[in-house]
Design an enzyme around this catalytic site. Sequence first.
Site, PDB file in Angstrom:
ATOM      1  N   ASN A  51       0.857  -1.191   0.000  1.00 30.49           N
ATOM      2  CA  ASN A  51       0.000   0.000   0.000  1.00 30.49           C
ATOM      3  C   ASN A  51       0.888   1.234   0.000  1.00 30.49           C
ATOM      4  O   ASN A  51       1.981   1.223   0.596  1.00 30.49           O
ATOM      5  CB  ASN A  51      -0.906  -0.005   1.242  1.00 30.49           C
ATOM      6  CG  ASN A  51      -1.998   1.028   1.144  1.00 30.49           C
ATOM      7  OD1 ASN A  51      -1.789   2.202   1.398  1.00 30.49           O
ATOM      8  ND2 ASN A  51      -3.180   0.595   0.751  1.00 30.49           N
ATOM      9  N   ALA A  52       0.400   2.311  -0.629  1.00 30.41           N
ATOM     10  CA  ALA A  52       1.144   3.574  -0.652  1.00 30.41           C
ATOM     11  C   ALA A  52       1.420   4.067   0.767  1.00 30.41           C
ATOM     12  O   ALA A  52       2.436   4.723   1.018  1.00 30.41           O
ATOM     13  CB  ALA A  52       0.362   4.621  -1.439  1.00 30.41           C
ATOM     14  N   SER A  53       0.532   3.760   1.669  1.00 30.79           N
ATOM     15  CA  SER A  53       0.792   3.991   3.088  1.00 30.79           C
ATOM     16  C   SER A  53       1.482   2.720   3.583  1.00 30.79           C
ATOM     17  O   SER A  53       0.833   1.720   3.919  1.00 30.79           O
ATOM     18  CB  SER A  53      -0.530   4.241   3.826  1.00 30.79           C
ATOM     19  OG  SER A  53      -0.270   4.464   5.191  1.00 30.79           O
ATOM     20  N   TYR A  54       2.803   2.732   3.532  1.00 25.12           N
ATOM     21  CA  TYR A  54       3.584   1.492   3.558  1.00 25.12           C
ATOM     22  C   TYR A  54       3.199   0.516   4.668  1.00 25.12           C
ATOM     23  O   TYR A  54       3.216  -0.692   4.487  1.00 25.12           O
ATOM     24  CB  TYR A  54       5.080   1.805   3.688  1.00 25.12           C
ATOM     25  CG  TYR A  54       5.692   2.517   2.505  1.00 25.12           C
ATOM     26  CD1 TYR A  54       5.017   2.665   1.294  1.00 25.12           C
ATOM     27  CD2 TYR A  54       6.977   3.042   2.608  1.00 25.12           C
ATOM     28  CE1 TYR A  54       5.593   3.329   0.227  1.00 25.12           C
ATOM     29  CE2 TYR A  54       7.568   3.704   1.539  1.00 25.12           C
ATOM     30  CZ  TYR A  54       6.877   3.854   0.349  1.00 25.12           C
ATOM     31  OH  TYR A  54       7.455   4.501  -0.699  1.00 25.12           O
ATOM     32  N   CYS A  82       1.615  -9.088   4.442  1.00 23.09           N
ATOM     33  CA  CYS A  82       2.573 -10.109   3.996  1.00 23.09           C
ATOM     34  C   CYS A  82       1.848 -11.287   3.329  1.00 23.09           C
ATOM     35  O   CYS A  82       0.670 -11.551   3.598  1.00 23.09           O
ATOM     36  CB  CYS A  82       3.351 -10.648   5.178  1.00 23.09           C
ATOM     37  SG  CYS A  82       4.463  -9.475   5.948  1.00 23.09           S
ATOM     38  N   GLU A 108       2.218 -14.467   3.875  1.00 19.90           N
ATOM     39  CA  GLU A 108       1.771 -15.473   4.841  1.00 19.90           C
ATOM     40  C   GLU A 108       0.424 -15.060   5.444  1.00 19.90           C
ATOM     41  O   GLU A 108      -0.452 -15.886   5.695  1.00 19.90           O
ATOM     42  CB  GLU A 108       2.802 -15.615   5.969  1.00 19.90           C
ATOM     43  CG  GLU A 108       4.181 -16.087   5.518  1.00 19.90           C
ATOM     44  CD  GLU A 108       5.116 -14.943   5.116  1.00 19.90           C
ATOM     45  OE1 GLU A 108       4.637 -13.905   4.599  1.00 19.90           O
ATOM     46  OE2 GLU A 108       6.327 -15.105   5.309  1.00 19.90           O
ATOM     47  N   CYS A 150       8.376 -12.772   8.721  1.00 20.50           N
ATOM     48  CA  CYS A 150       8.691 -11.702   9.672  1.00 20.50           C
ATOM     49  C   CYS A 150       8.040 -11.999  11.025  1.00 20.50           C
ATOM     50  O   CYS A 150       7.239 -12.937  11.161  1.00 20.50           O
ATOM     51  CB  CYS A 150       8.228 -10.355   9.127  1.00 20.50           C
ATOM     52  SG  CYS A 150       6.451 -10.088   9.243  1.00 20.50           S
ATOM     53  N   CYS A 176       4.237 -12.147  11.011  1.00 25.02           N
ATOM     54  CA  CYS A 176       3.747 -13.386  10.386  1.00 25.02           C
ATOM     55  C   CYS A 176       3.895 -14.570  11.328  1.00 25.02           C
ATOM     56  O   CYS A 176       3.019 -15.441  11.380  1.00 25.02           O
ATOM     57  CB  CYS A 176       4.499 -13.660   9.090  1.00 25.02           C
ATOM     58  SG  CYS A 176       3.951 -12.605   7.744  1.00 25.02           S
TER      59      CYS A 176
HETATM   60  O1  LIG Z   1       7.178 -12.195   6.235  1.00 22.86           O
HETATM   61  C1  LIG Z   1       7.185 -11.425   5.267  1.00 22.86           C
HETATM   62  C2  LIG Z   1       8.004 -10.294   5.229  1.00 22.86           C
HETATM   63  C3  LIG Z   1       7.847  -9.426   4.166  1.00 22.86           C
HETATM   64  N1  LIG Z   1       6.922  -9.662   3.203  1.00 22.86           N
HETATM   65  C4  LIG Z   1       6.702  -8.681   2.149  1.00 22.86           C
HETATM   66  C5  LIG Z   1       6.059  -7.416   2.678  1.00 22.86           C
HETATM   67  C6  LIG Z   1       6.546  -6.371   1.716  1.00 22.86           C
HETATM   68  O2  LIG Z   1       5.605  -6.249   0.650  1.00 22.86           O
HETATM   69  C7  LIG Z   1       7.854  -6.936   1.155  1.00 22.86           C
HETATM   70  C8  LIG Z   1       9.079  -6.227   1.674  1.00 22.86           C
HETATM   71  O3  LIG Z   1       9.087  -6.209   3.055  1.00 22.86           O
HETATM   72  O4  LIG Z   1       7.906  -8.295   1.560  1.00 22.86           O
HETATM   73  C9  LIG Z   1       6.155 -10.792   3.215  1.00 22.86           C
HETATM   74  O5  LIG Z   1       5.315 -11.017   2.336  1.00 22.86           O
HETATM   75  N2  LIG Z   1       6.338 -11.660   4.246  1.00 22.86           N
HETATM   76 ZN   LIG Z   2       5.377 -10.941   7.522  1.00 18.96          ZN
END
Ligand SMILES: O=c1ccn([C@H]2C[C@H](O)[C@@H](CO)O2)c(=O)[nH]1
Ligand SMILES: [Zn+2]
Length: 142
Positions: free
Chosen positions: A56-59, A64, A66, A99, A102
């Site tokens: 999203n533009a609002s980061y 994710c 997952e 991450c 997740c």
């Molecule tokens: O567990 C994770 C970590 C990051 N991202 C994505 C989120 C973002 O769009 C990009 C860079 O962080 O990776 C995932 O899909 N899963």
């Molecule tokens: Zn994640």
Amino acid sequence: MPSNPASELTPSLVAQLQHKAAAAAQKAYAPYSHFRVGAALLLEDGTIVTGCNVENASYRLTTCAEQTAITSAVALHGPAIRIRAIAVANLNNAASQPCGACRQTILEFSTPDTLIFFPKPDGTFDQATIAELLPAAFLLNK
Ligand SMILES: O=c1ccn([C@H]2C[C@H](O)[C@@H](CO)O2)c(=O)[nH]1
Ligand SMILES: [Zn+2]
């Protein structure tokens, strides 16, 4: 109809999950990071559900891969789902362990031995249980 019993996490099933995770990554919406991630969940009944990251533009509103997979799995199959295994893939030839957020989301729908397969920088895959990835996790008594 289950495609495979929960007890048989065979190498070919893991390869199938990894393939589906990579295919899901093709659908990623990642115009900001250009980091395209896919996840494939193997549910206890053998069903496979996939997801990709949606930015999203609002980061900070980014979701994710997952988490989109888990949200879809609950929407499709209901609140009692349990995840037997997860494969994560990215199209950037990079490592992508789930991450922290997740890991907490995965835990919610896992058993202690839910297995996660994720890419290492060398292109090979590592595996770990959710208990290994998220020790001393936050839990509420249900
Ligand atoms: O567990 C994770 C970590 C990051 N991202 C994505 C989120 C973002 O769009 C990009 C860079 O962080 O990776 C995932 O899909 N899963
Ligand atoms: Zn994640």
